[in-house]
Enzyme design. Structure first.
Site, short mmCIF file in Angstrom:
data_model
loop_
_atom_site.label_atom_id
_atom_site.label_comp_id
_atom_site.label_asym_id
_atom_site.label_seq_id
_atom_site.Cartn_x
_atom_site.Cartn_y
_atom_site.Cartn_z
N ASP A 33 50.90 -14.66 -1.81
CA ASP A 33 51.93 -15.47 -1.16
C ASP A 33 51.44 -16.90 -0.90
O ASP A 33 52.18 -17.86 -1.10
CB ASP A 33 52.35 -14.84 0.17
N SER A 82 88.11 -1.63 -10.35
CA SER A 82 87.35 -0.63 -9.59
C SER A 82 87.20 0.61 -10.47
O SER A 82 87.52 0.57 -11.66
CB SER A 82 88.02 -0.33 -8.26
N GLU A 114 74.28 5.16 -14.98
CA GLU A 114 73.49 4.35 -14.04
C GLU A 114 73.86 4.70 -12.61
O GLU A 114 74.95 5.23 -12.36
CB GLU A 114 73.72 2.86 -14.31
N LYS A 116 75.25 4.42 -8.89
CA LYS A 116 76.32 3.62 -8.28
C LYS A 116 75.79 3.11 -6.94
O LYS A 116 75.67 3.87 -5.98
CB LYS A 116 77.57 4.48 -8.09
N GLU A 174 75.67 -5.66 -8.00
CA GLU A 174 75.83 -5.19 -6.64
C GLU A 174 74.70 -5.75 -5.79
O GLU A 174 73.52 -5.57 -6.12
CB GLU A 174 75.77 -3.65 -6.66
N TYR A 226 74.94 -5.01 -13.28
CA TYR A 226 75.37 -3.81 -13.99
C TYR A 226 76.44 -4.00 -15.05
O TYR A 226 76.80 -3.04 -15.73
CB TYR A 226 75.79 -2.70 -13.04
N LYS A 291 79.55 5.21 -18.23
CA LYS A 291 80.36 4.23 -18.96
C LYS A 291 80.31 4.52 -20.45
O LYS A 291 79.23 4.84 -20.97
CB LYS A 291 79.83 2.81 -18.72
N LYS A 315 80.93 10.95 -7.97
CA LYS A 315 80.51 10.72 -6.58
C LYS A 315 79.78 11.95 -6.04
O LYS A 315 80.22 13.08 -6.26
CB LYS A 315 81.74 10.46 -5.70
N CYS A 409 63.92 2.43 34.30
CA CYS A 409 63.25 2.81 33.05
C CYS A 409 62.86 4.29 33.09
O CYS A 409 62.23 4.73 34.06
CB CYS A 409 62.02 1.93 32.89
N CYS A 412 58.79 4.29 33.45
CA CYS A 412 58.02 3.80 34.60
C CYS A 412 58.89 3.58 35.84
O CYS A 412 58.39 3.15 36.87
CB CYS A 412 57.31 2.51 34.24
N CYS A 427 63.35 -2.72 29.81
CA CYS A 427 62.61 -2.34 31.00
C CYS A 427 62.05 -3.64 31.59
O CYS A 427 61.45 -4.44 30.87
CB CYS A 427 61.47 -1.41 30.60
N CYS A 434 54.29 -0.10 32.38
CA CYS A 434 55.16 0.91 31.75
C CYS A 434 54.41 1.69 30.66
O CYS A 434 54.06 1.13 29.61
CB CYS A 434 56.38 0.20 31.16
S1 IVH Z 1 80.85 -0.88 -12.98
C1 IVH Z 1 84.91 -1.41 -14.33
N1 IVH Z 1 78.48 -0.08 -12.24
O1 IVH Z 1 81.44 0.32 -7.54
C2 IVH Z 1 83.54 -1.24 -13.90
N2 IVH Z 1 80.08 -0.57 -10.55
O2 IVH Z 1 84.09 1.57 -7.19
C3 IVH Z 1 83.37 -1.68 -12.55
N3 IVH Z 1 79.26 -0.31 -8.28
O3 IVH Z 1 83.34 -2.60 -7.33
C4 IVH Z 1 82.07 -1.65 -12.02
N4 IVH Z 1 77.22 0.32 -8.81
O4 IVH Z 1 80.93 -2.73 -6.64
C5 IVH Z 1 79.70 -0.47 -11.84
N5 IVH Z 1 76.34 0.60 -11.72
C6 IVH Z 1 77.55 0.22 -11.32
C7 IVH Z 1 77.90 0.11 -9.96
C8 IVH Z 1 79.18 -0.28 -9.62
C9 IVH Z 1 78.06 0.05 -7.82
C10 IVH Z 1 80.42 -0.63 -7.42
C11 IVH Z 1 81.09 -1.93 -7.76
C12 IVH Z 1 82.55 -1.65 -7.93
C13 IVH Z 1 82.66 -0.31 -7.29
C14 IVH Z 1 83.79 0.45 -7.93
#
Ligand code: IVH
Length: 685
Positions: A33, A82, A114, A116, A174, A226, A291, A315, A409, A412, A427, A434
């Site tokens: 650093d 989304s 990948e 989420k 993200e 991503y 994807k 999920k 406290c 103490c 405290c 203490c």
């Molecule tokens: S792809 C159309 N990849 O999840 C593809 N999203 O529920 C859109 N997110 O708004 C996003 N990790 O904020 C993608 N590896 C990842 C992700 C990711 C987190 C979030 C992202 C998005 C939300 C959708």
């Protein structure tokens, strides 16, 4: 003249950007650093002489934008979609079948999987390699311009590297706070009386919403990139995994767990593998994203109602559970901070039984409107202490009890103070009075980043304090073998080990010593700044407020805490006692050895047990050596620890000299390499 300066500035910026990338993106720094700071100071000095040559992408320009009054709206050039979600193999299988049914060539279907990330989505626009815009997702069509805040994040490059960069393009990713940084940040909040973050995601969102980028700059934010939003120029990637690989080459931070797979079975194997690792990843995730890999096929599939057909979030079951609050205890921290902790009816959440949850402070209890007896929803995020998310009011029993801050406290019995400008109650007594504060202070003193006293665990410290044998940190060094061997769960051998560890810990660094003292608001970084600035303890102890404020990152509040600490007679007595017990550190003067190993190439292999690999690298590069990843005829020296394999045999067969870690440290000692960056290690071999 100007041409020379422009060249010099460009070289410095490139070097600084290289080290920023090593540190923030690759997590593999090559320099210490202090060396980085020296480069940065050089840049600042040169830019101060030539303000007309300061560029927007200079690393000096990360922080410094004036506070905004509000965030400007930004219309996204391509909508930020989304994700559709599923929670079972059947649903995932249905989705794969639907994709196949819509594609001309379903046999060629493969996926990229990948994690989420549970953070905040961001879109970054780069024009000719330079970051020009960072925006939140907003409603997907219109977001907010948070460029000034995002520029403060070390992992976000202000300039990308590469000769094949598109003229303009948008990266999506993200922003998040790593779990360990979240915990550390909240501990510091408890000490300073600031409001803690509720969880890492909330903390990331709140940090990005700051109108003053200087505040964002102090938050431990990072990001994973991503996906590609859009691109203008010649770049024509064919697949998503190619996009991610290219991002990485340009210097963007991508997730190491991204994997290309094909078929349902491989997708599910990935889902399960990442779920297994979930709590050890170091960041919060709420599932994985699968994807379609081929970008042409993504286009073919298109989107419906703001969700692409080519991606699916799998999920994980929510790490949440309902339980009841059986009581609230008030814990006393090192600086007297009082933290309410909910005692819960034990409940199983994501693999562990949870029986307590932090409530942070009284404001949080009021915000939740929590009473004893309430049913609550709790959440475990990564390895973080569980949080109470909400109270289920419909289940509130009649006899539910209001939670009140105790007047005294619990340790103490001194009155508890609740200052108006602090979220935290404290405290009112000092640690001399203490016992709880004393125990916490001693735990801090012994901790790894402070005096690093191996084997001095919490239970032992608590016994020593309860027996009245240890009142302050200097008493630790007066302990005899009998004192320690007489404790519960201590044999002669472990007592001797602890005595040896205490002895070893006496040789330390000035920065660690300052940190170990536990001065309020003096964390590791401030301690290192103070050590580097004052160099000698006497100078630090006698410094007045103005002299203290001259140190990097020390403002009026921190300066007054330091000054008050050293004005206290008891504290001064403890410091003197520590020194007479033999606590010492080498002088931090530099010894002009900076080019001792210039031109040499060293290789580190196997496990280093005393130094960290980064410390070893830092000290070698400080001496001018290059640290390489593989052994060749050009290698001057190999340092091999246990577990060294092929590199060691190659060195031996090629006649390259090899030393072990102890020899390496002896070598360093012989060079009198004594800087604040290198903890003193020889005694710890
Ligand atoms: S792809 C159309 N990849 O999840 C593809 N999203 O529920 C859109 N997110 O708004 C996003 N990790 O904020 C993608 N590896 C990842 C992700 C990711 C987190 C979030 C992202 C998005 C939300 C959708």
């Amino acid at each position: 003249m100007t041409k020379g300066v422009i060249k010099q500035l460009a070289a410095l910026r490139e070097e600084i950007n290289y080290h920023l990338h090593r540190y923030h993106v690759l997590a593999a720094p090559e320099i210490a650093d202090a060396q980085y700071d020296a480069l940065f100071d050089q840049l600042l000095a040169l830019e101060a002489q030539h303000p007309d040559l300061v560029t927007l992408d200079s690393p000096s320009q990360r922080v410094g934008a004036a506070p905004l009054s509000q965030f400007e709206k930004v219309t996204h050039e391509a909508v930020m979609l989304s994700l559709d979600k599923c929670t079972s193999e059947e649903e995932l299988s249905d989705w794969i079948d639907r994709c196949k049914g819509r594609l001309d060539n379903p046999d060629a279907l493969s996926f990229t999987c990948e994690p989420k990330i549970d953070g905040v989505a961001v879109a970054l626009v780069y024009e000719r390699g330079v970051l020009t815009l960072a925006a939140t997702r907003g409603d997907g069509r219109v977001g907010e311009n948070i460029t000034a805040n995002v520029r403060t994040i070390g992992a976000v490059p202000l300039r990308l590297d590469g000769d094949n960069l598109p003229a303009r393009f948008e990266v999506r990713g993200e922003i998040y706070i790593p779990v360990a940084d979240f915990v550390k940040f909240n501990q510091a909040c408890a000490d300073s009386g600031e409001k803690p973050m509720i969880n890492p995601r909330n903390g990331a969102a709140g940090s990005l919403r700051q109108l003053d980028p200087k505040i964002t700059a102090r938050r431990p934010l990072t990001l994973f990139c991503y996906s590609l939003g859009w691109a203008e120029g010649d770049w024509q990637p064919a697949t998503h995994h190619e996009v991610i690989a290219q991002f990485k080459v340009w210097g963007l931070r991508t997730n190491p767990l991204v994997r290309r797979v094909s078929g349902l079975a491989e997708c599910m194997a990935y889902v399960e593998e990442v779920q297994q690792q979930r709590t050890q990843l170091g960041y919060d995730i709420d599932g994985v994203v699968i994807k379609v890999d081929n970008l042409q096929q993504q286009q073919e599939l298109g989107a419906v109602t703001r969700k692409p057909r080519w991606a699916m979030a799998y999920k994980y079951p929510a790490e949440e559970a309902v339980t009841t609050v059986e009581g609230v205890e008030f814990q006393v921290g090192r600086t007297g901070s009082i933290t309410p902790v909910a005692r819960l009816a034990p409940v199983f959440v994501s693999g562990v039984t949870v029986s307590n949850a932090t409530l942070h402070n009284m404001d949080e209890i009021a915000r939740l409107d929590l009473r004893i007896g309430d049913s609550v929803m709790i959440r475990r995020a990564g390895d973080v202490i569980p949080q109470v998310v909400s109270v289920i009011e419909s289940k509130r029993p009649k006899q539910a009890k209001i939670i009140e801050l105790p007047k005294n406290c619990p340790s103490c019995d001194s009155p508890i103070l609740h200052l108006d400008d602090e979220a935290v109650a404290r405290c009112g007594a000092s640690h001399n009075v203490c016992p709880a504060q004393r125990k916490e202070g001693l735990k801090h003193f012994a901790s790894r980043l402070a005096m690093d006293i191996d084997g001095l665990g919490d239970k032992i410290l608590e016994q020593l304090v309860d027996l009245g044998r240890v009142k302050n940190s200097a008493d630790l060094y007066e302990l005899s073998l009998d004192d320690i061997a007489g404790l519960e769960r201590m044999g002669q051998k472990s007592a001797q080990n602890l005595l040896d560890a205490l002895d070893r810990s006496k040789t330390t660094t000035f920065a660690r010593f300052i940190y170990a003292l536990g001065i309020r608001e003096v964390g590791e970084a401030t301690a290192a700044n103070l050590a580097g600035h004052f160099k000698e303890l006497d100078l630090l102890m006698s410094a007045d407020i103005n002299q203290l404020e001259a140190v990097d990152d020390v403002g009026p509040v921190v300066a007054s805490r330091i000054s008050a600490f050293f004005a206290d007679e008891d504290n001064k007595k403890v410091v003197r006692a520590l020194l007479s017990a033999g606590v010492n550190w080498p002088s931090i003067e530099r010894h002009g050895k900076d080019d001792l190993l210039a031109g040499q190439t060293w290789v580190l292999t196997g496990t280093l047990e005393v130094m960290s690999r980064n410390e070893a690298k830092a000290v070698l590069s400080k001496l001018g050596a290059k640290v390489a990843g593989s052994v060749s005829k050009k290698t001057h020296q190999v340092v091999a620890g246990p577990g060294a394999g092929s590199k060691l045999s190659k060195a031996e067969s090629q006649g390259v000299p090899v030393m072990d870690e102890a020899e390496f440290i002896t070598f360093l000692q012989a060079q009198e390499i004594m800087t604040i960056d290198l903890p003193v290690l020889i005694d710890r071999c």
